[in-house]
Design an enzyme around this catalytic site. Structure first.
Site, PDB file in Angstrom:
ATOM      1  N   TRP A   1      62.845  63.227 -32.655  1.00 40.57           N
ATOM      2  CA  TRP A   1      64.025  64.093 -32.610  1.00 40.57           C
ATOM      3  C   TRP A   1      63.682  65.317 -31.752  1.00 40.57           C
ATOM      4  CZ3 TRP A   1      65.178  68.376 -36.541  1.00 40.57           C
ATOM      5  CH2 TRP A   1      66.477  68.856 -36.409  1.00 40.57           C
TER       6      TRP A   1
ATOM      7  N   ASP B   1      59.663  63.913 -42.683  1.00 40.83           N
ATOM      8  CA  ASP B   1      61.061  64.298 -42.484  1.00 40.83           C
ATOM      9  C   ASP B   1      61.926  63.206 -43.118  1.00 40.83           C
ATOM     10  OD1 ASP B   1      63.517  65.159 -41.671  1.00 40.83           O
ATOM     11  OD2 ASP B   1      63.013  65.368 -39.545  1.00 40.83           O
TER      12      ASP B   1
ATOM     13  N   LYS C   1      73.587  64.177 -44.072  1.00 45.33           N
ATOM     14  CA  LYS C   1      74.149  62.850 -43.789  1.00 45.33           C
ATOM     15  C   LYS C   1      74.549  62.132 -45.070  1.00 45.33           C
ATOM     16  CE  LYS C   1      71.763  64.010 -40.118  1.00 45.33           C
ATOM     17  NZ  LYS C   1      72.086  64.387 -38.794  1.00 45.33           N
TER      18      LYS C   1
HETATM   19  C1  LMR Z   1      70.931  64.498 -34.668  1.00 46.67           C
HETATM   20  O1  LMR Z   1      69.787  64.141 -34.384  1.00 46.67           O
HETATM   21  O2  LMR Z   1      71.920  64.216 -33.979  1.00 46.67           O
HETATM   22  C2  LMR Z   1      71.161  65.269 -35.932  1.00 46.67           C
HETATM   23  O3  LMR Z   1      69.985  65.376 -36.661  1.00 46.67           O
HETATM   24  C3  LMR Z   1      71.832  66.553 -35.710  1.00 46.67           C
HETATM   25  C4  LMR Z   1      70.967  67.606 -35.104  1.00 46.67           C
HETATM   26  O4  LMR Z   1      70.852  68.674 -35.706  1.00 46.67           O
HETATM   27  O5  LMR Z   1      70.393  67.386 -34.035  1.00 46.67           O
END
Ligand code: LMR
Length: 400
Positions: free
Chosen positions: A130, A211, A246
């Site tokens: 991420w 996470d 979520k």
């Molecule tokens: C995402 O990866 O789209 C979500 O976790 C929202 C975010 O805060 O990035």
């Protein structure tokens, strides 16, 4: 002071939503940010959340401050969800939980806490991960390195390479793991693989920071606990960042938690006191509302049951969209085998589209997805599926 400042680049994920909103084209599709959408493209408030809010409003008597880490009742609910009723982590005293504003704050507070005692540690993140993970740990002052995870050829997990790298991570370092529904790839470890990683973590001695943002979206609430249970069974210390954005649809209410697990209740309490000092200098104490919703739902047998149905409905809808997407791409004769999309877990599919194709889809077709080709599958529906599949076929044909 501000005269020389140049604008910061747009956020890789939330910036896309802004661009999407501003896009005047009548036909547009947002497959960027990880937000659940129904068949009409709405992100509805869950029925159980509405009911919990009614009860909270009716019972509310004060707006006084929360304590720095929120209430013990909330902490217990979080640990029960995370590890399951009756698990030693729930009430054994070895795990302490702080209510945080979403999973992002849980990660940042965890990072700030670790920086107090592991100044020279490196944080290892999966390749890819991420986008905000790197931002959060860098902001906390950590050096970041990557361990192999996704295999672009098999479109699955490169488990051997992952293990090889994790075996070499120094004992004083921190390894960030995604408990389930890996973001951005949707590629997860099996329960057996989690056991192997847990033994490896125990032998190598590094600290896992897990996470846990998508519990319930992969193998259901219980299935998605595999990582936590395996790690807790092998190692004395870990951190877990939970998010209820979520699974309760509480995105803007910012409900999350940081759980710190140590070898004894005394050590956990000492560590946790420093988590509290980091919270105090950051946001002081958490916003109550979102956490109260989670607690109200989880503490009431019938609301909890109804919520589990709502969660299953979201998970099942995403699974059926995955199947439709694979069929749609096949029908459009997009070269390649896209059946891997059905094997991935959670909201995201790492589509295999390259950055040029992603840019083409955005510029020419008003279809927004995250760089690297991540698709939020929940943004698809019967009305846009054909358009998306046709457009992907075009993008693949033009930008090889
Ligand atoms: C995402 O990866 O789209 C979500 O976790 C929202 C975010 O805060 O990035």
């Amino acid at each position: 002071m501000f005269e020389e400042i140049q604008p910061a680049p747009a956020d890789a994920i939330l910036g896309l939503t802004e661009a999407y909103k501003k896009d005047p084209r009548p036909v547009k599709v947002n497959l960027g940010v990880g937000v659940y959408q129904d068949e009409q493209g709405h992100t509805p408030i869950l029925g159980t959340v509405k009911e919990a809010e009614k009860r909270i409003l009716a019972a509310a008597k004060t707006k006084t401050y929360h304590s720095i880490s929120g209430t013990p009742e909330y902490g217990k609910c979080v640990r029960e969800l995370m590890a399951g009723e009756g698990h030693e982590l729930v009430s054994g005293g070895r795990a302490c939980t702080a209510h945080t504003p979403g999973g992002t704050a849980a990660l940042r507070i965890g990072a700030d806490f670790l920086k107090l005692f592991a100044q020279d540690a490196t944080v290892w993140v999966s390749s890819p991960t991420w986008a905000n993970h790197k931002g959060i740990f860098t902001a906390a002052g950590f050096r970041i390195k990557e361990y192999p995870y996704y295999d672009a050829v098999s479109k699955g997990l490169d488990f051997e390479a992952m293990k090889k790298a994790l075996r070499k991570v120094p004992a004083e370092d921190i390894v960030l793991l995604h408990a389930c529904c890996h973001n951005p790839t949707g590629v997860d470890l099996t329960p057996e693989q989690w056991k192997e990683v847990s033994v490896l973590a125990r032998d190598a001695g590094w600290l896992p920071f897990v996470d846990f943002a998508y519990q319930g979206f992969g193998g259901g609430l219980e299935g998605d606990r595999a990582a936590i249970l395996a790690l807790a069974g092998e190692i004395p210390e870990m951190l877990v960042a939970s998010s209820f954005s979520k699974n309760f649809g509480l995105y803007r209410d910012r409900a999350g938690a940081l759980t710190v697990m140590a070898s004894t209740p005394e050590r956990a309490a000492a560590a946790f006191s420093h988590v509290q000092t980091r919270i105090r200098v950051s946001y002081s104490n958490p916003p109550a509302h979102g956490g109260l919703i989670v607690q109200t739902i989880l503490s009431d047998a019938s609301l909890r049951k109804e919520w589990l149905n709502e969660l299953s409905a979201m998970r099942n809808r995403i699974a059926s969209l995955r199947a439709h997407l694979v069929e749609g791409l096949r029908a459009m004769k997009v070269p390649g085998d896209y059946s891997f999309i059905q094997k991935q877990h959670g909201m995201f599919s790492f589509s295999g589209l390259n950055d040029q194709q992603v840019a083409y889809l955005r510029d020419q077709k008003a279809i927004y997805m995250v760089g690297g080709g991540r698709i939020n599958v929940a943004g698809l529906n019967d009305s846009n599926m054909k358009y998306v599949c046709e457009s992907i076929a075009e993008a693949v044909a033009q930008k090889k």
